[in-house]
Design a protein around this motif. Structure first.
Motif, mmCIF file in Angstrom:
data_model
loop_
_atom_site.group_PDB
_atom_site.id
_atom_site.type_symbol
_atom_site.label_atom_id
_atom_site.label_comp_id
_atom_site.label_asym_id
_atom_site.label_seq_id
_atom_site.Cartn_x
_atom_site.Cartn_y
_atom_site.Cartn_z
ATOM 1 N N ARG A 41 0.576 -1.175 -0.202
ATOM 2 C CA ARG A 41 0.084 -0.028 0.024
ATOM 3 C C ARG A 41 0.703 1.449 0.187
ATOM 4 O O ARG A 41 0.546 2.115 -0.651
ATOM 5 C CB ARG A 41 -0.737 -0.102 1.373
ATOM 6 N N LEU A 42 1.755 1.151 0.536
ATOM 7 C CA LEU A 42 2.995 2.429 0.683
ATOM 8 C C LEU A 42 3.935 2.261 -0.494
ATOM 9 O O LEU A 42 5.010 2.913 -0.595
ATOM 10 C CB LEU A 42 3.888 2.195 2.308
ATOM 11 N N GLY A 43 3.795 1.375 -1.607
ATOM 12 C CA GLY A 43 4.793 1.189 -2.441
ATOM 13 C C GLY A 43 5.885 0.523 -2.207
ATOM 14 O O GLY A 43 6.835 0.878 -2.891
ATOM 15 N N LYS A 44 5.904 -0.319 -1.306
ATOM 16 C CA LYS A 44 7.230 -0.831 -0.770
ATOM 17 C C LYS A 44 7.295 -2.251 -1.030
ATOM 18 O O LYS A 44 6.252 -2.864 -0.811
ATOM 19 C CB LYS A 44 7.778 -0.512 0.497
ATOM 20 N N SER A 45 8.481 -2.821 -1.368
ATOM 21 C CA SER A 45 8.529 -4.137 -1.390
ATOM 22 C C SER A 45 9.306 -4.543 -0.157
ATOM 23 O O SER A 45 10.320 -3.944 0.488
ATOM 24 C CB SER A 45 9.521 -4.620 -2.689
ATOM 25 N N PRO A 46 8.940 -5.700 0.721
ATOM 26 C CA PRO A 46 9.742 -6.218 1.631
ATOM 27 C C PRO A 46 11.156 -6.104 1.422
ATOM 28 O O PRO A 46 12.005 -6.072 2.326
ATOM 29 C CB PRO A 46 9.235 -7.569 2.022
ATOM 30 N N HIS A 47 11.664 -6.453 0.216
ATOM 31 C CA HIS A 47 13.136 -6.516 0.162
ATOM 32 C C HIS A 47 13.771 -4.985 -0.129
ATOM 33 O O HIS A 47 14.815 -5.046 0.083
ATOM 34 C CB HIS A 47 13.312 -7.214 -1.725
ATOM 35 N N ASP A 48 12.801 -4.008 -0.040
ATOM 36 C CA ASP A 48 13.515 -2.895 0.257
ATOM 37 C C ASP A 48 13.944 -2.455 1.708
ATOM 38 O O ASP A 48 14.621 -1.648 1.823
ATOM 39 C CB ASP A 48 12.465 -1.564 -0.133
ATOM 40 N N VAL A 49 13.357 -3.194 2.746
ATOM 41 C CA VAL A 49 13.556 -3.041 4.052
ATOM 42 C C VAL A 49 14.977 -3.553 4.278
ATOM 43 O O VAL A 49 15.227 -4.847 4.139
ATOM 44 C CB VAL A 49 12.551 -3.628 4.986
ATOM 45 N N ASN A 50 15.735 -2.588 4.953
ATOM 46 C CA ASN A 50 17.040 -3.101 5.300
ATOM 47 C C ASN A 50 17.266 -3.600 6.881
ATOM 48 O O ASN A 50 18.296 -4.261 7.083
ATOM 49 C CB ASN A 50 18.132 -1.917 5.366
ATOM 50 N N ALA A 59 3.222 -7.605 21.898
ATOM 51 C CA ALA A 59 2.743 -8.171 20.888
ATOM 52 C C ALA A 59 2.629 -7.396 19.686
ATOM 53 O O ALA A 59 2.886 -7.457 18.677
ATOM 54 C CB ALA A 59 1.768 -9.153 21.139
ATOM 55 N N ASP A 60 1.826 -5.942 20.224
ATOM 56 C CA ASP A 60 1.573 -5.166 19.160
ATOM 57 C C ASP A 60 2.787 -4.398 18.553
ATOM 58 O O ASP A 60 2.549 -3.630 17.561
ATOM 59 C CB ASP A 60 0.530 -3.867 19.967
ATOM 60 N N HIS A 61 4.058 -4.954 18.942
ATOM 61 C CA HIS A 61 5.349 -4.229 18.566
ATOM 62 C C HIS A 61 6.229 -5.371 17.943
ATOM 63 O O HIS A 61 7.004 -4.977 16.833
ATOM 64 C CB HIS A 61 5.992 -3.317 19.411
ATOM 65 N N VAL A 62 6.027 -6.541 18.096
ATOM 66 C CA VAL A 62 6.866 -7.665 17.737
ATOM 67 C C VAL A 62 6.193 -8.804 17.074
ATOM 68 O O VAL A 62 6.892 -9.818 16.537
ATOM 69 C CB VAL A 62 7.769 -8.098 18.883
ATOM 70 N N HIS A 63 5.015 -8.655 17.020
ATOM 71 C CA HIS A 63 4.027 -10.106 16.520
ATOM 72 C C HIS A 63 4.875 -10.401 15.136
ATOM 73 O O HIS A 63 5.005 -11.599 15.044
ATOM 74 C CB HIS A 63 2.657 -9.746 16.507
ATOM 75 N N GLY A 64 5.383 -9.532 14.218
ATOM 76 C CA GLY A 64 5.472 -9.943 12.921
ATOM 77 C C GLY A 64 7.147 -10.086 12.947
ATOM 78 O O GLY A 64 7.656 -10.087 11.749
ATOM 79 N N VAL A 65 7.907 -9.476 14.037
ATOM 80 C CA VAL A 65 9.371 -9.277 13.639
ATOM 81 C C VAL A 65 10.124 -10.562 13.195
ATOM 82 O O VAL A 65 10.876 -10.537 12.292
ATOM 83 C CB VAL A 65 9.827 -8.560 15.067
ATOM 84 N N ALA A 66 9.985 -11.717 14.144
ATOM 85 C CA ALA A 66 10.836 -12.892 13.639
ATOM 86 C C ALA A 66 10.276 -13.436 12.422
ATOM 87 O O ALA A 66 11.227 -13.626 11.494
ATOM 88 C CB ALA A 66 10.661 -13.805 14.832
ATOM 89 N N PRO A 67 9.133 -13.563 12.098
ATOM 90 C CA PRO A 67 8.831 -14.259 10.940
ATOM 91 C C PRO A 67 9.253 -13.286 9.625
ATOM 92 O O PRO A 67 9.823 -13.813 8.550
ATOM 93 C CB PRO A 67 7.227 -14.060 11.020
ATOM 94 N N LYS A 71 12.132 -14.785 6.785
ATOM 95 C CA LYS A 71 11.608 -14.870 5.525
ATOM 96 C C LYS A 71 12.679 -13.749 4.578
ATOM 97 O O LYS A 71 13.201 -14.145 3.405
ATOM 98 C CB LYS A 71 10.270 -14.404 5.426
ATOM 99 N N TYR A 72 13.139 -12.606 4.965
ATOM 100 C CA TYR A 72 13.621 -11.880 4.349
ATOM 101 C C TYR A 72 15.293 -11.520 4.690
ATOM 102 O O TYR A 72 16.099 -10.604 4.095
ATOM 103 C CB TYR A 72 13.065 -10.445 4.266
ATOM 104 N N ARG A 73 15.515 -12.306 5.509
ATOM 105 C CA ARG A 73 16.845 -12.365 6.110
ATOM 106 C C ARG A 73 17.561 -10.876 6.746
ATOM 107 O O ARG A 73 18.376 -10.470 6.307
ATOM 108 C CB ARG A 73 18.076 -12.961 4.921
#
Ligand SMILES: [Zn+2]
Ligand SMILES: [Zn+2]
Length: 258
Positions: A41-50, A59-67, A71-73
């Motif tokens: 939605r923000l025009g970003k690919s996960p691969h753009d994140v460093n 949980a509202d801050h880390v729920h998705g961190v490890a997965p 996935k994207y190393r």
């Protein structure tokens, strides 16, 4: 320098901050699928994140961190107290943050700031690029002198306005949760957020983002009223980061010399 919010509130948080060559996520409280959808939605690919910077283990801050990191190393920056391998599992590239020492991620500067919150070793972050500073400040029960000092000079500030004290008091939360949220190690209310603004160099502040607004115990208009009173004749732009819609990109130009 630019920033955007994937979403903000007790059901999930994530802030993107980037310059021309480095992009970091501060916290990630959404599932993998939801994160990918919100990035798109923000025009970003996960691969753009460093990298991912984590503020604390709720949980509202880390729920998705490890997965997402697996996935994207991606490298994950967090304080030793925040990392719990039993809950997060292995991370591909764990970077321990000393929350009294600034560090760099690519070409971005990062200043961690310890905050009073009911987590194991919470800190918030100020991210800078060539003199432009973006402060993220949510999940703290009160403003410490150190917080006041560190955030005084930001060009953009994402500031927690969690609750209205009357709405919290009269709202549906059980007594103990009310005590927790409103307590010294809970969340900032609208008036506490407004009070911080008194010690901020307002001519430098271009964007203020009302953040982590409780859906049960606050209304964006109440937060806006409280901060607007404190801002006086301020000429910047006021925004609200929402739980569902987040906040679209905001660009900051290079600061004026001197
Ligand atoms: Zn939170
Ligand atoms: Zn929290």
């Amino acid at each position: 320098m630019q920033f955007a919010s994937l979403g903000s509130g007790s059901k999930g948080n994530g802030t993107l901050v980037q310059n021309n060559d480095t992009s970091v996520l501060v916290d990630l409280g959404f599932t993998l699928k939801e994160t990918e959808r919100r990035l798109k939605r923000l025009g970003k690919s996960p691969h753009d994140v460093n990298a991912i910077l984590v503020t604390h283990e709720h949980a509202d801050h880390v729920h998705g961190v490890a997965p997402f990191a697996r996935k994207y190393r991606l490298p994950v920056y967090l304080t030793p107290g925040t990392y719990n391998p039993d809950k997060m599992g292995q991370l591909p590239d764990l970077r321990k943050v000393n929350c009294h020492r600034p560090f760099r991620v690519g070409s971005l500067g990062v200043e961690p700031v310890p905050v009073p919150h009911d987590a194991r070793e919470p800190c918030q972050y100020i991210i800078s690029s060539e003199g432009t500073r973006v402060g993220v400040l949510t999940d703290l029960g009160h403003i410490t002198p150190f917080v006041r000092q560190q955030y005084a000079n930001c060009h953009a500030l994402l500031l927690e306005c969690n609750h209205d004290t009357e709405m919290l008091e009269n709202g549906p939360y059980p007594y103990q949760l009310k005590q927790r949220v409103g307590g010294n190690h809970g969340h900032l209310n609208n008036e506490q957020a407004a009070d911080l603004l008194k010690s901020i160099e307002l001519p430098k502040l271009k964007h203020l983002v009302i953040s982590h607004v409780s859906e049960q115990n606050n209304q964006p208009q109440l937060a806006e009223q409280a901060v607007t009173r404190a801002l006086g004749t301020w000429r910047g732009e006021l925004h609200v980061a929402r739980q569902e819609q987040g906040l679209d990109w905001i660009s900051l130009s290079a600061p004026d010399p001197g």
